[in-house]
Enzyme design. Sequence first.
Site, PDB file in Angstrom:
ATOM      1  N   HIS A   1     -13.502  88.544  -6.474  1.00 44.39           N
ATOM      2  CA  HIS A   1     -13.641  87.546  -7.545  1.00 44.39           C
ATOM      3  C   HIS A   1     -15.063  86.983  -7.571  1.00 44.39           C
ATOM      4  O   HIS A   1     -15.673  86.837  -8.631  1.00 44.39           O
ATOM      5  CB  HIS A   1     -12.655  86.392  -7.324  1.00 44.39           C
ATOM      6  CG  HIS A   1     -11.220  86.757  -7.471  1.00 44.39           C
ATOM      7  ND1 HIS A   1     -10.739  87.470  -8.551  1.00 44.39           N
ATOM      8  CD2 HIS A   1     -10.135  86.486  -6.681  1.00 44.39           C
ATOM      9  CE1 HIS A   1      -9.417  87.634  -8.417  1.00 44.39           C
ATOM     10  NE2 HIS A   1      -9.043  87.052  -7.294  1.00 44.39           N
TER      11      HIS A   1
ATOM     12  N   GLU B   1     -11.126  87.589  -2.153  1.00 47.67           N
ATOM     13  CA  GLU B   1     -11.891  86.510  -2.784  1.00 47.67           C
ATOM     14  C   GLU B   1     -13.336  86.928  -3.059  1.00 47.67           C
ATOM     15  O   GLU B   1     -13.943  86.486  -4.033  1.00 47.67           O
ATOM     16  CB  GLU B   1     -11.859  85.257  -1.910  1.00 47.67           C
ATOM     17  CG  GLU B   1     -10.465  84.673  -1.703  1.00 47.67           C
ATOM     18  CD  GLU B   1      -9.770  84.308  -3.004  1.00 47.67           C
ATOM     19  OE1 GLU B   1     -10.472  84.047  -4.005  1.00 47.67           O
ATOM     20  OE2 GLU B   1      -8.524  84.300  -3.022  1.00 47.67           O
TER      21      GLU B   1
END
Length: 352
Positions: A21, A18
């Site tokens: 991202h 994550e």
Amino acid sequence: MSMIAAVLVFGLIVLIHEFGHFIVAKKCGIGVIEFSIGMGPRLWSIQKGETRYSLKALPFGGSCMMMGEDENDTDPRAFNNKPVWSRIAVVAAGPVFNFILAFVFGIIIVRSVGYDAPQLVDVQEGFPAQEQGMQAGDIITRLNNEPVVVYRDITLYRLLHPTETVTVEYIRPSEDGKSGEKRTAVITPRYSEESGSYMLGIVVSGYYRQARGLGETLKYGAYEGVYCIKTALKSLAMMFRGQVGMDDMAGPVRMVSIIDDTVKETIPYGLKTMILTLMNLCVLLSANLGVMNLLPIPALDGGRLVFLLIEAVRGKPIDKEKEGMVHMAGMVLLMGLMIVVLFNDISILFFR
């Protein structure tokens, strides 16, 4: 201790994914609404600027929620208002960061314990390798044009091709150890009644050899990640060919059990051994997560990349409502698969 280790392993892998991202979205000027580790209700959160950072109850997931990701938004910082190649970079960053984690941990592992060299310690009498002139000390470099870097490449190749004739390329080191002669042997595996399997007749110790210098450390360390990526891809191919069944796949429940066993088995050997073994698991899991997320399946990063690449080629996006329906269908299928894997894990652990 085992549960803490499981949470740390899964948490780190998801965090890195994550974070990939997140950091690329920030670099591309995309607004991030929430960055969370875990799923379900929030246990803790803090608001900094436009982004809420959250820790949620279930440690098996996470999210990076971006502005305008799944809906139309007029804000210029919304995901869907950015150039297509910026969006491709953001979506691809999660799996790429998983691969980076695998490479970094692989380098640390090789620096600490070395690598498993594909060098023969013996050849078995009466088997093809001996008959073809191979001997102890030979270093295998290729099997049927597939490169061999570590001992595990040999075991993986033999697992997938147990009865096939194989062209073995190897190096016979010189007496001074500074050079070697390249040689080739064509070997047809022979069935062994004693082992109940087809054998080449080579004996590779699998002992770990210390890397010499920074160059070898980086080479073999990075290959730890490459090997796990290659294994994941070959395993997927075996699954589609029906060579791998449900019992061969481990979901989160069985992975927690594996981590539990790992902690229990390595604690007597000291904290360093336990940490390195857990790091090795992280390499495997992180590389697998990266590969799985790049599969062209709706709702996964790979599925989203397919739509973005189509947009890049045709010069305009696919209708967002239709794309959303495809991703929703993919999500439903993935949730169904997760339930099946969960029940299979529980069945194997508690009822078999």
